[in-house]
Design a protein around this motif. Structure first.
Motif, mmCIF file in Angstrom:
data_model
loop_
_atom_site.group_PDB
_atom_site.id
_atom_site.type_symbol
_atom_site.label_atom_id
_atom_site.label_comp_id
_atom_site.label_asym_id
_atom_site.label_seq_id
_atom_site.Cartn_x
_atom_site.Cartn_y
_atom_site.Cartn_z
ATOM 1 N N ILE A 217 2.342 12.541 22.646
ATOM 2 C CA ILE A 217 2.425 11.082 22.698
ATOM 3 C C ILE A 217 3.848 10.659 23.054
ATOM 4 N N GLU A 218 3.957 9.826 24.055
ATOM 5 C CA GLU A 218 5.262 9.365 24.513
ATOM 6 C C GLU A 218 5.968 8.572 23.406
ATOM 7 N N ASP A 219 7.252 8.789 23.260
ATOM 8 C CA ASP A 219 8.115 8.102 22.277
ATOM 9 C C ASP A 219 7.856 8.524 20.831
ATOM 10 N N ALA A 220 6.914 9.437 20.593
ATOM 11 C CA ALA A 220 6.681 9.907 19.228
ATOM 12 C C ALA A 220 7.810 10.845 18.797
ATOM 13 N N GLU A 221 8.180 10.770 17.516
ATOM 14 C CA GLU A 221 9.252 11.604 16.979
ATOM 15 C C GLU A 221 8.768 12.329 15.732
ATOM 16 N N PRO A 222 9.287 13.530 15.474
ATOM 17 C CA PRO A 222 8.899 14.254 14.258
ATOM 18 C C PRO A 222 9.261 13.461 13.004
ATOM 19 N N ASP A 223 8.369 13.464 12.036
ATOM 20 C CA ASP A 223 8.583 12.816 10.731
ATOM 21 C C ASP A 223 8.800 11.311 10.825
ATOM 22 N N VAL A 224 8.347 10.707 11.912
ATOM 23 C CA VAL A 224 8.373 9.251 12.062
ATOM 24 C C VAL A 224 6.927 8.803 12.299
ATOM 25 N N TYR A 225 6.456 7.826 11.517
ATOM 26 C CA TYR A 225 5.039 7.485 11.534
ATOM 27 C C TYR A 225 4.796 6.032 11.954
ATOM 28 N N ASP A 226 3.646 5.825 12.576
ATOM 29 C CA ASP A 226 3.202 4.458 12.861
ATOM 30 C C ASP A 226 2.614 3.816 11.605
ATOM 31 N N THR A 227 1.924 4.622 10.823
ATOM 32 C CA THR A 227 1.355 4.147 9.554
ATOM 33 C C THR A 227 1.373 5.286 8.544
ATOM 34 N N ILE A 228 1.358 4.923 7.282
ATOM 35 C CA ILE A 228 1.167 5.894 6.208
ATOM 36 C C ILE A 228 -0.131 5.516 5.510
ATOM 37 N N ILE A 229 -1.041 6.479 5.433
ATOM 38 C CA ILE A 229 -2.349 6.242 4.828
ATOM 39 C C ILE A 229 -2.351 6.769 3.401
ATOM 40 N N VAL A 230 -2.761 5.927 2.472
ATOM 41 C CA VAL A 230 -2.824 6.299 1.052
ATOM 42 C C VAL A 230 -4.243 6.069 0.554
ATOM 43 N N LYS A 231 -4.750 7.002 -0.231
ATOM 44 C CA LYS A 231 -6.042 6.805 -0.889
ATOM 45 C C LYS A 231 -5.816 6.769 -2.397
ATOM 46 N N ALA A 232 -6.244 5.679 -3.016
ATOM 47 C CA ALA A 232 -6.132 5.570 -4.469
ATOM 48 C C ALA A 232 -7.244 6.397 -5.116
ATOM 49 N N GLU A 233 -7.066 6.724 -6.369
ATOM 50 C CA GLU A 233 -8.057 7.544 -7.064
ATOM 51 C C GLU A 233 -9.376 6.811 -7.253
ATOM 52 N N SER A 234 -9.322 5.482 -7.321
ATOM 53 C CA SER A 234 -10.550 4.687 -7.389
ATOM 54 C C SER A 234 -10.256 3.292 -6.861
ATOM 55 N N MET A 235 -11.321 2.593 -6.456
ATOM 56 C CA MET A 235 -11.105 1.252 -5.896
ATOM 57 C C MET A 235 -10.685 0.256 -6.977
ATOM 58 N N ASP A 236 -10.952 0.579 -8.247
ATOM 59 C CA ASP A 236 -10.569 -0.319 -9.339
ATOM 60 C C ASP A 236 -9.056 -0.440 -9.486
ATOM 61 N N ILE A 237 -8.350 0.626 -9.105
ATOM 62 C CA ILE A 237 -6.889 0.599 -9.269
ATOM 63 C C ILE A 237 -6.167 0.454 -7.937
ATOM 64 N N ALA A 238 -6.931 0.262 -6.842
ATOM 65 C CA ALA A 238 -6.318 0.200 -5.511
ATOM 66 C C ALA A 238 -5.277 -0.917 -5.398
ATOM 67 N N GLU A 239 -5.590 -2.092 -5.961
ATOM 68 C CA GLU A 239 -4.651 -3.218 -5.866
ATOM 69 C C GLU A 239 -3.387 -2.929 -6.668
ATOM 70 N N ASN A 240 -3.527 -2.334 -7.847
ATOM 71 C CA ASN A 240 -2.353 -1.994 -8.668
ATOM 72 C C ASN A 240 -1.496 -0.931 -7.983
ATOM 73 N N VAL A 241 -2.152 0.064 -7.391
ATOM 74 C CA VAL A 241 -1.421 1.106 -6.664
ATOM 75 C C VAL A 241 -0.683 0.493 -5.486
ATOM 76 N N SER A 242 -1.343 -0.440 -4.785
ATOM 77 C CA SER A 242 -0.716 -1.116 -3.640
ATOM 78 C C SER A 242 0.548 -1.867 -4.066
ATOM 79 N N ALA A 243 0.459 -2.563 -5.203
ATOM 80 C CA ALA A 243 1.621 -3.314 -5.698
ATOM 81 C C ALA A 243 2.757 -2.373 -6.084
ATOM 82 N N GLU A 244 2.418 -1.239 -6.706
ATOM 83 C CA GLU A 244 3.456 -0.289 -7.099
ATOM 84 C C GLU A 244 4.090 0.372 -5.866
#
Length: 413
Positions: A217-244
């Motif tokens: 991919i043009e302009d891509a660099e090692p250890d540099v990301y367009d997005t970071i994807i996180v999965k919370a352990e459950s959807m009940d705590i997803a908003e709290n994890v997002s805030a933290e």
């Protein structure tokens, strides 16, 4: 006077003023057809959206560079959006950010992702396709996508790829099968898996290990990301994890809310935003369609006033031989309701025809085609509205007719 007599006389008035009545009915047809067609489209788009959102992973959290709080676009990362690259003014997301989030409680999986569009060659054909680079060690567990054939990426993979069903079947003249080779950036990439169709942009994407994707991919660099994807352990705590996550990143990146250079969004917030947008759009479209009904109502009122004037002498005659005010009122009310009903029936038919055309016109919602059908409840609603408009529009003319004095009506020229 019997109810059947009211209907016979109302029908006689309708049939003996053909041109004027049908011009009025056309107005109702247009109004009801617009209401039924637009509300049917909105109803089916809402249903289509709910089906798609129900398949989303509500534990997913996406971290993007830049301070805009734009709605997350779901992508092949299995809960994260790909393809939104940071501008020159944005601060990149790096491996340092991932390390800073390791201490956040409630995170099940986390990985960086890069995206870009590159020319892909297969058997002499060329196509520009979306390339997504993921950490295969984490992605295979975090993604909600499933393979139709082959396998997902594995930690030891390098120049291999998992492709969407669209890439396999539709992009090239020849189908791309397992173990066949695509050429990207001069490198040979072997297909190890084909994903099941999801009806969105992910069907035309290629997913491969991030180390290999960086070199392609043009302009891509090692250890540099367009997005970071996180999965919370459950959807009940997803908003709290997002805030933290937001708090941790502000500390590690030394920013405040005022100069925040990243955004954090959850799948749940996307669902809520999309639902609110759909409700607003439905109300807006219904209001537009309502204008057509108002025009139709004015047409019915005008027709009824004209009918009353034309039938003045007949009204006088009926009253002279014993017809009551209620009888006259009911005759004209039934007449206006009949106009509304006929217009409603034809309007529902027109609305059904318009509804059937939406898929043929390529109407799309959230990347997939909308299958539109007219529900019985919407049909009943259209008829009810048409009759109600007719009755309401005829109230004043009918009341005026019922209050005429026999002597004055018989002398009317």
């Amino acid at each position: 006077m019997r109810n059947s007599n009211y209907l016979k006389m109302a029908l006689s008035i309708l049939l003996h003023s053909k041109i004027r009545s049908w011009l009025t009915i056309i107005g109702i047809v247009i109004g009801v057809g617009a209401v039924v067609g637009i509300m049917s489209l909105s109803e089916n788009m809402q249903k289509d959206m709910e089906e798609r959102l129900s398949e989303m992973d509500l534990t997913a959290i996406t971290i993007s560079p830049g301070s805009s709080k734009a709605m997350m676009a779901m992508g092949p990362g299995g809960g994260g959006g790909g393809g939104s690259s940071s501008s020159s003014e944005d601060t990149n997301l790096t491996k340092k950010d991932i390390m800073a989030l390791k201490s956040v409680d409630g995170i099940q999986y986390m990985y960086g992702q890069i995206s870009g569009k590159e020319d892909v060659y297969f058997l002499g054909e060329e196509a520009e396709l979306s390339i997504t680079g993921v950490d295969p060690q984490v992605w295979q567990y975090a993604t909600t996508q499933t393979v139709e054939s082959g396998r997902l990426l594995e930690p030891s993979d390098n120049y291999v790829a998992v492709i969407g069903s669209g890439v396999a079947e539709d992009v090239f003249d020849n189908e791309v099968g397992l173990n066949q080779v695509l050429t990207i950036g001069g490198k040979s990439v072997r297909v190890v898996g084909i994903l099941e169709s999801e009806g969105g942009s992910s069907d035309n994407s290629i997913i491969m290990p991030i180390d290999a994707a960086v070199s392609l991919i043009e302009d891509a660099e090692p250890d540099v990301y367009d997005t970071i994807i996180v999965k919370a352990e459950s959807m009940d705590i997803a908003e709290n994890v997002s805030a933290e996550i937001e708090e941790k990143l502000m500390l590690s990146r030394h920013v405040t809310e005022k100069d925040q250079d990243f955004s954090v969004s959850t799948s749940a917030s996307m669902v809520e935003t999309a639902s609110e947008m759909m409700e607003s759009m439905t109300l807006f479209l219904a209001a537009i369609a309502g204008v057509s009904l108002v025009v139709g109502a004015v047409g019915i009122a005008n027709t009824m006033f004209t009918s009353v004037m034309e039938k003045t002498r007949e009204i006088g005659t009926m009253k002279a031989i014993g017809a009551t005010n209620r009888d006259i009122l009911m005759i004209f009310m039934v007449n206006s309701a009949l106009v509304g009903f006929v217009g409603g029936v034809l309007g529902v038919i027109v609305g059904s025809m318009v509804t059937a055309l939406f898929p043929l016109l390529g109407m799309q919602m959230m990347g997939g085609s909308v299958s539109v059908s007219l529900s019985p409840s919407l049909t009943a609603f259209g008829l009810t509205v048409a009759v109600a408009v007719g009755v309401i529009s005829g109230v004043v003319p009918a009341f005026q007719a019922s209050k005429m004095k026999p002597v004055d009506a018989l002398r009317y020229e």
